[in-house]
Design an enzyme around this catalytic site. Sequence first.
Site, PDB file in Angstrom:
ATOM      1  N   ALA A   1       0.865  -1.174   0.000  1.00  0.00           N
ATOM      2  CA  ALA A   1       0.000   0.000   0.000  1.00  0.00           C
ATOM      3  C   ALA A   1       0.908   1.232   0.000  1.00  0.00           C
ATOM      4  CB  ALA A   1      -0.885  -0.013   1.235  1.00  0.00           C
TER       5      ALA A   1
ATOM      6  N   GLY B   1       0.683  -4.855   1.062  1.00  0.00           N
ATOM      7  CA  GLY B   1      -0.579  -4.894   0.313  1.00  0.00           C
ATOM      8  C   GLY B   1      -0.443  -5.643  -1.012  1.00  0.00           C
TER       9      GLY B   1
ATOM     10  N   GLU C   1      -0.901  -9.176  -0.130  1.00  0.00           N
ATOM     11  CA  GLU C   1      -2.329  -9.356   0.189  1.00  0.00           C
ATOM     12  C   GLU C   1      -3.173  -9.398  -1.091  1.00  0.00           C
ATOM     13  OE1 GLU C   1      -1.773  -6.027   2.930  1.00  0.00           O
ATOM     14  OE2 GLU C   1      -2.876  -7.198   4.414  1.00  0.00           O
TER      15      GLU C   1
ATOM     16  N   GLU D   1       4.744  -4.899   7.391  1.00  0.00           N
ATOM     17  CA  GLU D   1       4.008  -3.794   8.030  1.00  0.00           C
ATOM     18  C   GLU D   1       4.469  -3.489   9.440  1.00  0.00           C
ATOM     19  OE1 GLU D   1       2.621  -6.201   6.251  1.00  0.00           O
ATOM     20  OE2 GLU D   1       1.152  -5.385   4.855  1.00  0.00           O
TER      21      GLU D   1
HETATM   22  N1  CAA Z   1       4.561   3.090  -0.966  1.00  0.00           N
HETATM   23  C1  CAA Z   1       4.921   4.242  -1.589  1.00  0.00           C
HETATM   24  N2  CAA Z   1       6.017   4.342  -2.360  1.00  0.00           N
HETATM   25  C2  CAA Z   1       6.781   3.257  -2.507  1.00  0.00           C
HETATM   26  C3  CAA Z   1       6.474   2.038  -1.893  1.00  0.00           C
HETATM   27  C4  CAA Z   1       5.291   1.975  -1.096  1.00  0.00           C
HETATM   28  N3  CAA Z   1       4.873   0.849  -0.513  1.00  0.00           N
HETATM   29  N4  CAA Z   1       7.429   1.140  -2.201  1.00  0.00           N
HETATM   30  C5  CAA Z   1       8.297   1.783  -3.001  1.00  0.00           C
HETATM   31  N5  CAA Z   1       7.916   3.058  -3.173  1.00  0.00           N
HETATM   32  C6  CAA Z   1       8.581   4.110  -3.975  1.00  0.00           C
HETATM   33  C7  CAA Z   1       9.803   4.633  -3.256  1.00  0.00           C
HETATM   34  O1  CAA Z   1       9.439   5.627  -2.320  1.00  0.00           O
HETATM   35  C8  CAA Z   1      10.606   5.187  -4.414  1.00  0.00           C
HETATM   36  O2  CAA Z   1      10.055   6.410  -4.789  1.00  0.00           O
HETATM   37  P1  CAA Z   1      11.052   7.670  -5.137  1.00  0.00           P
HETATM   38  O3  CAA Z   1      11.856   7.203  -6.320  1.00  0.00           O
HETATM   39  O4  CAA Z   1      10.117   8.793  -5.438  1.00  0.00           O
HETATM   40  O5  CAA Z   1      11.921   7.870  -3.934  1.00  0.00           O
HETATM   41  C9  CAA Z   1      10.309   4.221  -5.535  1.00  0.00           C
HETATM   42  O6  CAA Z   1       9.098   3.525  -5.154  1.00  0.00           O
HETATM   43  C10 CAA Z   1      11.381   3.144  -5.698  1.00  0.00           C
HETATM   44  O7  CAA Z   1      11.589   2.539  -4.445  1.00  0.00           O
HETATM   45  P2  CAA Z   1      13.044   2.409  -3.762  1.00  0.00           P
HETATM   46  O8  CAA Z   1      13.924   3.532  -4.170  1.00  0.00           O
HETATM   47  O9  CAA Z   1      12.844   2.210  -2.291  1.00  0.00           O
HETATM   48  O10 CAA Z   1      13.559   1.053  -4.485  1.00  0.00           O
HETATM   49  P3  CAA Z   1      14.584  -0.003  -3.909  1.00  0.00           P
HETATM   50  O11 CAA Z   1      14.903  -0.908  -5.043  1.00  0.00           O
HETATM   51  O12 CAA Z   1      15.709   0.666  -3.199  1.00  0.00           O
HETATM   52  O13 CAA Z   1      13.768  -0.814  -2.783  1.00  0.00           O
HETATM   53  C11 CAA Z   1      11.828  -1.959  -1.889  1.00  0.00           C
HETATM   54  C12 CAA Z   1      12.656  -1.580  -3.151  1.00  0.00           C
HETATM   55  C13 CAA Z   1      12.670  -2.894  -1.007  1.00  0.00           C
HETATM   56  C14 CAA Z   1      10.565  -2.665  -2.354  1.00  0.00           C
HETATM   57  C15 CAA Z   1      11.510  -0.668  -1.104  1.00  0.00           C
HETATM   58  O14 CAA Z   1      10.936   0.282  -2.004  1.00  0.00           O
HETATM   59  C16 CAA Z   1      10.537  -0.878   0.022  1.00  0.00           C
HETATM   60  O15 CAA Z   1      10.918  -1.373   1.075  1.00  0.00           O
HETATM   61  N6  CAA Z   1       9.246  -0.469  -0.177  1.00  0.00           N
HETATM   62  C17 CAA Z   1       8.247  -0.546   0.858  1.00  0.00           C
HETATM   63  C18 CAA Z   1       7.786  -1.968   1.098  1.00  0.00           C
HETATM   64  C19 CAA Z   1       6.778  -1.991   2.234  1.00  0.00           C
HETATM   65  O16 CAA Z   1       7.081  -1.700   3.366  1.00  0.00           O
HETATM   66  N7  CAA Z   1       5.526  -2.367   1.901  1.00  0.00           N
HETATM   67  C20 CAA Z   1       4.455  -2.425   2.841  1.00  0.00           C
HETATM   68  C21 CAA Z   1       3.665  -1.151   2.781  1.00  0.00           C
HETATM   69  S1  CAA Z   1       2.509  -1.029   4.112  1.00  0.00           S
HETATM   70  C22 CAA Z   1       1.164  -1.925   3.588  1.00  0.00           C
HETATM   71  O17 CAA Z   1       1.132  -2.521   2.534  1.00  0.00           O
HETATM   72  C23 CAA Z   1       0.050  -1.907   4.583  1.00  0.00           C
HETATM   73  C24 CAA Z   1      -1.108  -2.764   4.293  1.00  0.00           C
HETATM   74  O18 CAA Z   1      -1.128  -3.960   4.507  1.00  0.00           O
HETATM   75  C25 CAA Z   1      -2.316  -2.141   3.805  1.00  0.00           C
END
Ligand code: CAA
Length: 261
Positions: free
Chosen positions: A66, A111, A114, A134
């Site tokens: 998400a 998400g 999910e 999360e």
């Molecule tokens: N939400 C918003 N933006 C996201 C995102 C997310 N879940 N995941 C990645 N992005 C964005 C980053 O902010 C980045 O944007 P910018 O270029 O503008 O900075 C772009 O996507 C590329 O991401 P990274 O630079 O971080 O890429 P990476 O290769 O270094 O890392 C990754 C990849 C390991 C997937 C890392 O992006 C990451 O950890 N993302 C978050 C994963 C996460 O925690 N997901 C769970 C979200 S909470 C949720 O889902 C709750 C629920 O159950 C409803």
Amino acid sequence: MEEALVLQEDTAGVVRLTLNRPRALNALNSELLGELDAALAALEARGDLRAVLITGAGDKAFVAGADIAEMRDKTPDQARRFAVNALATLKRLERLPVPVVALVNGYCLGGGCELALACDWAVAGDNAVFGQPEVGLGVIPGFGGTQRLPRRVGPAMALDLITTGRRIDAAEALRIGLVNRVVPREELETLVDELTGQLGANGPQAVRAAKQAVHDGMNQPLDSALALETSLFALGFAGTEQHEGMSAFVEKRPARFGDAG
Ligand code: CAA
């Protein structure tokens, strides 16, 4: 003109939906979820629908979760609304009358995992990475992960993944039953063609009835679920599809099925 956040391709009723925010690793924001919901609503009524494939745009991610930036400043009420809307969309996906397959082509986190769990089954490239991270963000999964993950992989493995937030690779996802098949990333499109052919070749009413029997049966005691199967099996003999399928076998020719109606 702004590009759609959900792209749609149709190959003889096998519809492929591509979630299209590659610069944000296809993170699920309200806008994308709204477009997905509208696309699914339009598919629900289609009698010629054979299967739905869902994947992420770009070569890095299925869905990285998400949208964290959107969620960061939400109040509890806003967070509840966000989750309720997303859950309704995933329910809509799950309840489509045809098989729904996740094509996991990279990060499949939070998400995103999910979303894959709301699909009937999943195939993955060997670059796929799965996880429910999360708790590291100070929350729990909110798009069904605490409920669908244990139903898919068992409660102990689900709690391992949800409470550690650790990431697993495609091989481990296959071993625990989170995905059905893993192929080298560059072979994922060949697999898609194979699946499209296989899903499109079968009796469409039979495929729909099989999905209904499994989904509705899983929520019932065994005896009533078996009675449901018997009813759906017998109902299969009411249309033309069963006669065509069995005649094709007897006459040693390929079956020619129409649409589901
Ligand atoms: N939400 C918003 N933006 C996201 C995102 C997310 N879940 N995941 C990645 N992005 C964005 C980053 O902010 C980045 O944007 P910018 O270029 O503008 O900075 C772009 O996507 C590329 O991401 P990274 O630079 O971080 O890429 P990476 O290769 O270094 O890392 C990754 C990849 C390991 C997937 C890392 O992006 C990451 O950890 N993302 C978050 C994963 C996460 O925690 N997901 C769970 C979200 S909470 C949720 O889902 C709750 C629920 O159950 C409803």
